[in-house]
Scaffold this motif. Structure first.
Motif, PDB file in Angstrom:
ATOM      1  N   ALA A 134      92.044  14.889  45.058  1.00 13.15           N
ATOM      2  CA  ALA A 134      92.199  13.654  45.833  1.00 13.15           C
ATOM      3  C   ALA A 134      91.028  13.451  46.785  1.00 13.15           C
ATOM      4  N   GLU A 235      92.019  10.034  35.922  1.00  7.27           N
ATOM      5  CA  GLU A 235      92.773  10.662  34.837  1.00  7.27           C
ATOM      6  C   GLU A 235      91.876  11.556  33.972  1.00  7.27           C
ATOM      7  N   VAL A 254     100.425  16.297  39.839  1.00  3.37           N
ATOM      8  CA  VAL A 254     100.353  14.835  39.792  1.00  3.37           C
ATOM      9  C   VAL A 254     101.107  14.232  40.972  1.00  3.37           C
ATOM     10  N   TYR A 257      99.146  14.830  44.117  1.00  5.94           N
ATOM     11  CA  TYR A 257      97.930  14.021  44.083  1.00  5.94           C
ATOM     12  C   TYR A 257      98.245  12.588  44.501  1.00  5.94           C
ATOM     13  N   GLU A 258      99.293  12.012  43.936  1.00  4.56           N
ATOM     14  CA  GLU A 258      99.634  10.620  44.252  1.00  4.56           C
ATOM     15  C   GLU A 258      99.985  10.470  45.726  1.00  4.56           C
ATOM     16  N   GLU A 259     100.622  11.480  46.300  1.00  2.40           N
ATOM     17  CA  GLU A 259     100.933  11.444  47.728  1.00  2.40           C
ATOM     18  C   GLU A 259      99.668  11.545  48.563  1.00  2.40           C
ATOM     19  N   THR A 263      97.680   6.692  45.745  1.00  2.00           N
ATOM     20  CA  THR A 263      97.564   5.850  44.557  1.00  2.00           C
ATOM     21  C   THR A 263      98.179   6.579  43.381  1.00  2.00           C
ATOM     22  N   SER A 264      98.578   5.848  42.372  1.00  2.00           N
ATOM     23  CA  SER A 264      99.266   6.469  41.235  1.00  2.00           C
ATOM     24  C   SER A 264      98.276   6.854  40.149  1.00  2.00           C
ATOM     25  N   LEU A 265      98.700   7.796  39.331  1.00  2.00           N
ATOM     26  CA  LEU A 265      97.967   8.181  38.137  1.00  2.00           C
ATOM     27  C   LEU A 265      98.691   7.632  36.911  1.00  2.00           C
ATOM     28  N   ASP A 266      97.942   7.237  35.910  1.00  2.00           N
ATOM     29  CA  ASP A 266      98.510   6.799  34.640  1.00  2.00           C
ATOM     30  C   ASP A 266      98.581   8.038  33.741  1.00  2.00           C
TER      31      ASP A 266
END
Length: 325
Positions: A134, A235, A254, A257-259, A263-266
């Motif tokens: 991140a 990604e 994952v 990471y998003e926290e 932002t989100s991961l696909d």
């Protein structure tokens, strides 16, 4: 400045170069790693440990010398742009000849310690992996490094699906071939649109992050081998984790990471890159007569990949899509 490089891959040539770049190390005990001649100039590089305290990276071709110099510039820029990243300490760097001297750190590759990560350790390991990625992927990191170094390269992409369709089927069981073709079609659909752009490590696998395993808790100690750093999508940088970590640690990483990144991961994009990376690695090794890293077979790797897809809900156990691409 155009770099120069060693005339031959020998300890004597390295020692002579050290006399110009880091004279205090020139007469030390040199233990080389990867010091084998190569027919491909791209891979004419190696490293050596000097006196058990320093790591020296060097080259004996122009393409490899450019990578050594790129890593030195990246380390300098990243040290200023993202000081929280656990980066190697640079002792000396040179263009003439291309050489990078780093302080050696007593830490182990992730592959050597991952067996110690059980349920109790999983959350901490996931947090460490997520925090490093991140931080590297922050928009401010890309902006600062780009301002310092100018346009950045894109890391080399893994094997294309066209290559996999044409050549991978010869390596696997007949019942696996249709599944691989279906996966390739799915990956093409998933990756058809370009993802968002961040600064990526480019080769974030388990030999390129080192862990402190001496204490009770494992901690990610160092991010290494930054010669492939460039621009890509987040990604792409996480594409090795499903195999390296196992599905449970990967899923926890994952989430953290998003926290951390906000932002989100696909995950489908990530797994499409994972597919191309895993099958591409198996393909070139099989065709070159090089054993797979775990000494298993492409057939077993396809079965492993199918199990990871099923565990993540991408495809069911029969290979059918569990959700639309």
């Amino acid at each position: 400045m155009e770099p120069t490089w060693l005339g031959e891959p020998t300890v004597d040539a390295l020692r002579a170069a050290l006399r110009a770049v880091a004279p205090d190390l020139a007469e030390g005990t040199i233990v080389p790693r990867g010091l084998e001649p190569s027919d491909d100039p791209q891979w004419c590089s190696a490293s050596a440990v000097v006196d058990g305290r320093f790591v020296v990276k060097f080259a004996w071709s122009r393409p490899a010398a450019l990578r050594v110099c790129h890593q030195a510039r990246i380390l300098d820029a990243l040290g200023k742009a993202a000081p929280r990243l656990p980066l190697p300490a640079v002792v000396a760097a040179s263009h003439d000849p291309a050489m990078l001297v780093l302080r050696w750190v007593p830490a182990a590759p992730f592959f050597d310690v991952r067996h110690r990560i059980g349920p109790a350790e999983r959350d901490g390991a996931a947090r460490d992996l997520a925090a490093v990625l991140a931080e590297l992927h922050r928009p401010a990191t890309l902006r600062a490094v780009s301002e310092a170094l100018g346009p950045l390269p894109e890391p080399a992409a893994p094997a294309t699906t066209d290559v996999l369709r044409a050549r991978f089927g010869a390596l696997v069981r007949s019942d696996q071939r249709a599944r691989v073709l279906s996966w390739c079609d799915w990956a093409d659909t998933v990756l058809a649109a370009r993802g968002r752009t961040v600064l990526v490590h480019g080769d974030f696998h388990g030999d390129n992050h080192l862990w402190d395993g001496d204490g009770e808790a494992l901690r990610l100690r160092l991010l290494i081998d930054l010669e492939t750093v460039g621009v890509g999508e987040p990604e792409f940088d996480l594409r090795c984790l499903p195999a390296d970590c196992g599905v449970e640690l990967f899923a926890a990483t994952v989430a953290h990471y998003e926290e951390a990144a906000g932002t989100s991961l696909d995950v489908d994009r990530l797994m499409a890159w994972h597919l191309r990376t895993v099958l591409g690695d198996a393909l070139w090794r099989a065709e070159a007569g090089v054993p797979l890293p775990d000494r298993r077979t492409p057939v077993q790797w396809v079965d492993d990949l199918a199990a990871r897809f099923a565990a993540l809900g991408t495809f069911d156990e029969a290979g059918g899509a569990s959700r639309p691409a």
